[in-house]
Design an enzyme around this catalytic site. Structure first.
Site, PDB file in Angstrom:
ATOM      1  CB  CYS A 107      46.854  29.655  35.230  1.00  0.00           C
ATOM      2  SG  CYS A 107      45.446  29.372  36.337  1.00  0.00           S
ATOM      3  CG  HIS A 146      42.340  28.911  38.728  1.00  0.00           C
ATOM      4  ND1 HIS A 146      42.221  29.930  37.794  1.00  0.00           N
ATOM      5  CD2 HIS A 146      41.084  28.399  38.874  1.00  0.00           C
ATOM      6  CE1 HIS A 146      40.967  30.019  37.378  1.00  0.00           C
ATOM      7  NE2 HIS A 146      40.253  29.096  38.018  1.00  0.00           N
ATOM      8  CG  HIS A 194      42.431  39.150  38.924  1.00  0.00           C
ATOM      9  ND1 HIS A 194      41.364  38.265  38.963  1.00  0.00           N
ATOM     10  CD2 HIS A 194      41.999  40.210  38.174  1.00  0.00           C
ATOM     11  CE1 HIS A 194      40.351  38.748  38.267  1.00  0.00           C
ATOM     12  NE2 HIS A 194      40.704  39.929  37.786  1.00  0.00           N
ATOM     13  CG  ASN A 251      36.161  44.576  41.228  1.00  0.00           C
ATOM     14  OD1 ASN A 251      36.006  45.397  42.122  1.00  0.00           O
ATOM     15  ND2 ASN A 251      36.262  44.925  39.962  1.00  0.00           N
ATOM     16  CG  HIS A 265      44.178  33.336  38.729  1.00  0.00           C
ATOM     17  ND1 HIS A 265      44.756  32.110  38.436  1.00  0.00           N
ATOM     18  CD2 HIS A 265      45.102  34.010  39.459  1.00  0.00           C
ATOM     19  CE1 HIS A 265      45.966  32.061  38.959  1.00  0.00           C
ATOM     20  NE2 HIS A 265      46.193  33.196  39.587  1.00  0.00           N
ATOM     21  CD  GLN A 323      40.492  45.160  36.980  1.00  0.00           C
ATOM     22  OE1 GLN A 323      40.580  45.837  35.965  1.00  0.00           O
ATOM     23  NE2 GLN A 323      39.325  44.693  37.416  1.00  0.00           N
ATOM     24  CB  CYS A 375      42.623  30.556  34.130  1.00  0.00           C
ATOM     25  SG  CYS A 375      42.971  32.057  35.084  1.00  0.00           S
TER      26      CYS A 375
END
Length: 360
Positions: free
Chosen positions: A73, A116, A169, A156, A167, A171, A70
């Protein structure tokens, strides 16, 4: 909050947001990266009057890597990632494969936690407050770029949504124009203001929803409700009770209460389909796929919306899932995709009732 800005090996900016002031962030990105070449451009549709970002370089972006590869991470145990340090609280960095770049705007990635296997709903209130601080800071910083007119923070979550990295997250898109959805809101805002002699449409909507049966949860400074004309099967709008145009306008009381309200809302979303609608053995289908989208006033000029200024807009978050029942998704088919006319399979009042039922 402590903020530390640094650069990745290819020149992209990376920013650490820390809960502790004594954290030192001096790790160097040791990857042999060349500067990323982007081909993003904005093309305007002459028939619809909206804009399309053409970003063909994104075809080569990272796609569903295994957990031990990933890129979000921390870098440790000999494996190098997008985050040079071996730990972090919250990190924001320029997207390596941006949809918008240069004169066409900017795209950033927001990593909510180094864990994660977590999700936003797993964060503590302190961690969620730090994410809010990061969103606010990036909104402020990006608004000063000459190519940026509107800042959009969003998450999303889930493969069904199209997420390519597991992971936790989100945007941030910094657009060089006012987005079509925001333009529609501003147009309605202008019409309502003229028709009512200066009254505010957002205030009327919030007043109506507070008095109706679609409120899901309410605090002293925030309220979450399923809107009267919800587009999606389960859709909730979260508003601060005091109207502000953007994240920067939130006062300390609203900032303090936000984590508790938002985390509870996300946790309810994860319980909507638990043991419902014939799921095999009553098993949970968590986590629920969703999109969480902050709507903020544009920073550009609003001359085309006569009589409207930034302070008339109301900051709010729209949270929705594309899952309509256990094992079934809401697809945007002919009417939705072809004509932008949504057809909702669930009454908003029933969706609100279900979201109240799954309170912790």
């Amino acid at each position: 909050m402590k903020k530390t800005s640094t650069r990745l090996a290819d020149g992209r900016e990376l920013i650490y947001y820390d809960l502790r002031d004594d954290n030192v962030r001096d790790a160097v990105d040791k990857r042999p990266l060349e500067r990323t070449h982007t081909t993003s451009e904005i093309r305007r549709d002459p028939l619809l009057g909206d804009s399309v970002a053409i970003a063909s370089h994104r075809q080569g972006r990272t796609y569903h890597p295994p957990a031990d590869e990933c890129p979000l991470c921390p870098s440790k145990d000999g494996r190098l990632s997008e985050i040079p340090d071996s730990s972090y609280d919250v990190v924001v960095f320029e997207n390596r494969f941006p949809s918008l770049a240069g004169d066409s705007g900017r795209c950033e990635v927001v990593c909510f936690t180094s864990d994660h296997n977590a999700s936003f709903a797993d964060l503590t209130e302190e961690q969620a407050a730090l994410v809010l601080e990061a969103w606010t800071d990036r909104t402020s910083e990006l608004s000063h770029l000459p190519s940026v007119e509107q800042v959009f923070c969003f998450e999303n979550r889930g493969a069904e949504i199209g997420v390519t990295l597991g992971h936790p997250h989100g945007q941030i898109y910094a657009y060089p124009f006012t987005t079509p959805r925001t333009a529609l809101m501003l147009g309605q805002l202008a019409q309502h203001k003229e028709a009512t002699g200066g009254e505010n449409l957002f205030d009327h909507v919030l007043e109506r929803e507070l008095a109706d049966e679609r409120v899901v949860l309410e605090g002293d400074h925030w309220v979450a409700f399923v809107p009267y004309a919800a587009h999606w099967p389960y859709e909730v709008h979260l508003y601060p009770k005091r109207r502000v145009p953007d994240l920067l306008g939130l006062d300390e009381d609203a900032r303090t209460e936000f984590p508790k309200v938002y985390l509870e809302l996300l946790r309810r979303f994860d319980r909507i389909f638990d043991g419902r609608d014939g799921g095999e053995g009553g098993a949970s289908e968590s986590p629920t796929p969703y999109i969480a989208a902050w709507h903020q006033a544009p920073f550009g000029a609003l001359e085309e919306f006569e009589g409207v200024n930034r302070d008339d807009f109301a900051l709010h978050l729209e949270l929705f899932t594309i899952r309509r029942t256990s094992g079934k998704l809401k697809f945007l088919a002919g009417s939705e995709s072809g004509m932008s006319v949504f057809i909702n399979d669930i009454r908003p009042e029933a969706a609100a009732e279900r979201l109240r039922e799954v309170a912790s």
